[in-house]
Design an enzyme around this catalytic site. Structure first.
Site, PDB file in Angstrom:
ATOM      1  N   SER A  24       0.842  -1.198   0.000  1.00 22.31           N
ATOM      2  CA  SER A  24       0.000   0.000   0.000  1.00 22.31           C
ATOM      3  C   SER A  24       0.876   1.246   0.000  1.00 22.31           C
ATOM      4  CB  SER A  24      -0.914  -0.001   1.228  1.00 22.31           C
ATOM      5  OG  SER A  24      -1.594   1.234   1.329  1.00 22.31           O
ATOM      6  N   HIS A  81      -1.133  -0.945  -4.297  1.00 24.82           N
ATOM      7  CA  HIS A  81      -2.424  -0.583  -3.705  1.00 24.82           C
ATOM      8  C   HIS A  81      -2.429   0.919  -3.455  1.00 24.82           C
ATOM      9  CE1 HIS A  81      -6.009  -1.626  -1.230  1.00 24.82           C
ATOM     10  NE2 HIS A  81      -5.645  -0.631  -0.459  1.00 24.82           N
ATOM     11  N   ASP A 105      -4.609   3.971  -1.904  1.00 22.91           N
ATOM     12  CA  ASP A 105      -5.754   4.333  -1.069  1.00 22.91           C
ATOM     13  C   ASP A 105      -6.250   5.727  -1.434  1.00 22.91           C
ATOM     14  OD1 ASP A 105      -4.016   2.660   1.477  1.00 22.91           O
ATOM     15  OD2 ASP A 105      -5.974   2.057   0.686  1.00 22.91           O
ATOM     16  N   MET A 107      -8.732   8.634  -0.469  1.00 19.93           N
ATOM     17  CA  MET A 107      -9.526   9.106   0.674  1.00 19.93           C
ATOM     18  C   MET A 107     -10.054  10.514   0.386  1.00 19.93           C
ATOM     19  SD  MET A 107      -6.998   7.783   3.703  1.00 19.93           S
ATOM     20  CE  MET A 107      -6.513   6.074   3.828  1.00 19.93           C
ATOM     21  N   HIS A 156      -8.307   1.817  -4.227  1.00 18.94           N
ATOM     22  CA  HIS A 156      -9.243   1.485  -3.137  1.00 18.94           C
ATOM     23  C   HIS A 156      -9.981   2.780  -2.791  1.00 18.94           C
ATOM     24  CE1 HIS A 156      -9.647   0.415   1.454  1.00 18.94           C
ATOM     25  NE2 HIS A 156     -10.801   0.590   0.861  1.00 18.94           N
ATOM     26  N   MET A 200     -12.061   4.981  -0.861  1.00 15.14           N
ATOM     27  CA  MET A 200     -12.696   5.288   0.437  1.00 15.14           C
ATOM     28  C   MET A 200     -13.340   6.669   0.303  1.00 15.14           C
ATOM     29  SD  MET A 200      -9.709   3.807   2.895  1.00 15.14           S
ATOM     30  CE  MET A 200      -8.492   3.880   1.578  1.00 15.14           C
ATOM     31  N   MET A 230     -11.656  -5.136   5.328  1.00 13.43           N
ATOM     32  CA  MET A 230     -10.826  -4.222   6.106  1.00 13.43           C
ATOM     33  C   MET A 230     -10.558  -4.839   7.479  1.00 13.43           C
ATOM     34  SD  MET A 230     -10.184  -1.689   4.149  1.00 13.43           S
ATOM     35  CE  MET A 230      -9.223  -0.867   5.412  1.00 13.43           C
ATOM     36  N   ASP A 244      -6.870  -6.009   4.258  1.00 15.48           N
ATOM     37  CA  ASP A 244      -6.220  -4.696   4.254  1.00 15.48           C
ATOM     38  C   ASP A 244      -6.195  -4.060   5.637  1.00 15.48           C
ATOM     39  OD1 ASP A 244      -6.962  -1.611   2.364  1.00 15.48           O
ATOM     40  OD2 ASP A 244      -5.209  -2.251   3.495  1.00 15.48           O
TER      41      ASP A 244
HETATM   42  C1  DX5 Z   1      -6.356   2.079   5.453  1.00 17.21           C
HETATM   43  C2  DX5 Z   1      -5.922   1.643   4.078  1.00 17.21           C
HETATM   44  C3  DX5 Z   1      -4.819   0.600   4.090  1.00 17.21           C
HETATM   45  C4  DX5 Z   1      -3.549   1.057   4.786  1.00 17.21           C
HETATM   46  C5  DX5 Z   1      -2.725  -0.151   5.145  1.00 17.21           C
HETATM   47  O1  DX5 Z   1      -7.544   2.782   5.389  1.00 17.21           O
HETATM   48  O2  DX5 Z   1      -7.010   1.138   3.341  1.00 17.21           O
HETATM   49  O3  DX5 Z   1      -4.511   0.205   2.752  1.00 17.21           O
HETATM   50  O4  DX5 Z   1      -2.845   1.921   3.980  1.00 17.21           O
HETATM   51  O5  DX5 Z   1      -1.621   0.261   5.890  1.00 17.21           O
HETATM   52  P1  DX5 Z   1      -1.017  -0.625   7.071  1.00 17.21           P
HETATM   53  O6  DX5 Z   1      -0.531  -1.906   6.434  1.00 17.21           O
HETATM   54  O7  DX5 Z   1       0.085   0.216   7.598  1.00 17.21           O
HETATM   55  O8  DX5 Z   1      -2.108  -0.879   8.061  1.00 17.21           O
HETATM   56 ZN    ZN Z   2      -6.514   0.196   1.294  1.00 18.13          ZN
END
Ligand code: DX5
Ligand code: ZN
Length: 221
Positions: A7, A32, A34, A36, A65, A67, A137, A175
């Site tokens: 990620s 990956h 993220d 947000m 991903h 969010m 998650m 994740d």
């Molecule tokens: C959290 C993300 C994850 C996060 C994982 O909301 O969706 O992908 O970046 O990071 P670690 O492995 O540090 O928990």
């Molecule tokens: Zn993620």
């Protein structure tokens, strides 16, 4: 097929390319990303232009991903930016989700659905015919570096048996909070794809750390 998806949220944005190269030398074969929006989760991260930049410099698949509160505003932006898989949360825009998943598939990308820790695993049932992956998650979404929620093991097993029964070709991704220590048990419980951020990019030697994960994945086959 068991695999690792580092990620990029945990990578140092100042030397992202170098850190991705190190992870790739260690065996990483997918990324990956993220996304947000500051509404669905209390954080902001990457926009489509960053996704486009990354997709333009890697031969490996890039998962977006999402969010975000309203994925219908963002799915096409990330498809156009080159994302090869787009994951949407079951907790958002439920009426629009089937159409969004078809849009992702029709664009030649891999559609996926995501479950927050509080959402029952059965919530994936209406979408299983439209996805190639389900992301569970194992932390409350919004930040990297959190500890894996202990109830995740039971949820993995429940989702694994549901998928084996209803959709055996759909892969189970996990994740949040994944480490070298908990990875073997998580794979044993039924995870196919480990999404790991701080355990990869927080390592002193990213290449060596990915080799360690590759060894664990190899042993779990
Ligand atoms: C959290 C993300 C994850 C996060 C994982 O909301 O969706 O992908 O970046 O990071 P670690 O492995 O540090 O928990
Ligand atoms: Zn993620």
């Amino acid at each position: 097929m068991k695999s690792l998806e580092p990620s990029l949220l945990a990578a140092d944005p100042y030397c992202l390319a170098g850190q991705m190269d190190a992870a790739a030398r260690g065996g990483a074969r997918a990324w990956h990303l993220d996304i947000m929006d500051g509404h669905f989760v209390p954080n902001l991260s990457f926009g489509p232009h960053i996704c486009e930049g990354i997709c333009g410099h890697t031969e490996f698949p890039v998962t977006a991903h999402l969010m975000v509160q309203n994925p219908s505003k963002f799915v096409n932006l990330f498809l156009n930016a080159g994302a090869t898989a787009v994951l949407v949360h079951t907790e958002t825009e439920q009426d629009a989700l089937p159409e969004l998943l078809k849009t992702i598939r029709d664009a030649g990308a891999a559609p996926g659905i995501v479950l927050c820790p509080i959402t029952p695993v059965e919530a994936v049932l209406p979408y299983l015919a439209l996805v190639s992956r389900v992301l569970l998650m194992s932390v409350v979404p919004g930040h990297g570096g959190q500890a894996l929620l202990p109830e995740s093991y039971g949820r993995i097993r429940a989702l694994r048996s549901l998928l084996d029964r209803e959709a055996p070709t759909v892969s189970l991704m996990l994740d949040g909070g994944i480490t070298l220590e908990n990875a073997p048990n998580l794979l044993d419980a039924g995870v196919d794809v480990l999404v790991a951020g701080s355990a990869v990019f927080g390592a002193h030697d990213i290449e060596a750390r990915c080799r360690e994960f590759s060894g664990i994945l190899e042993a779990a086959k």
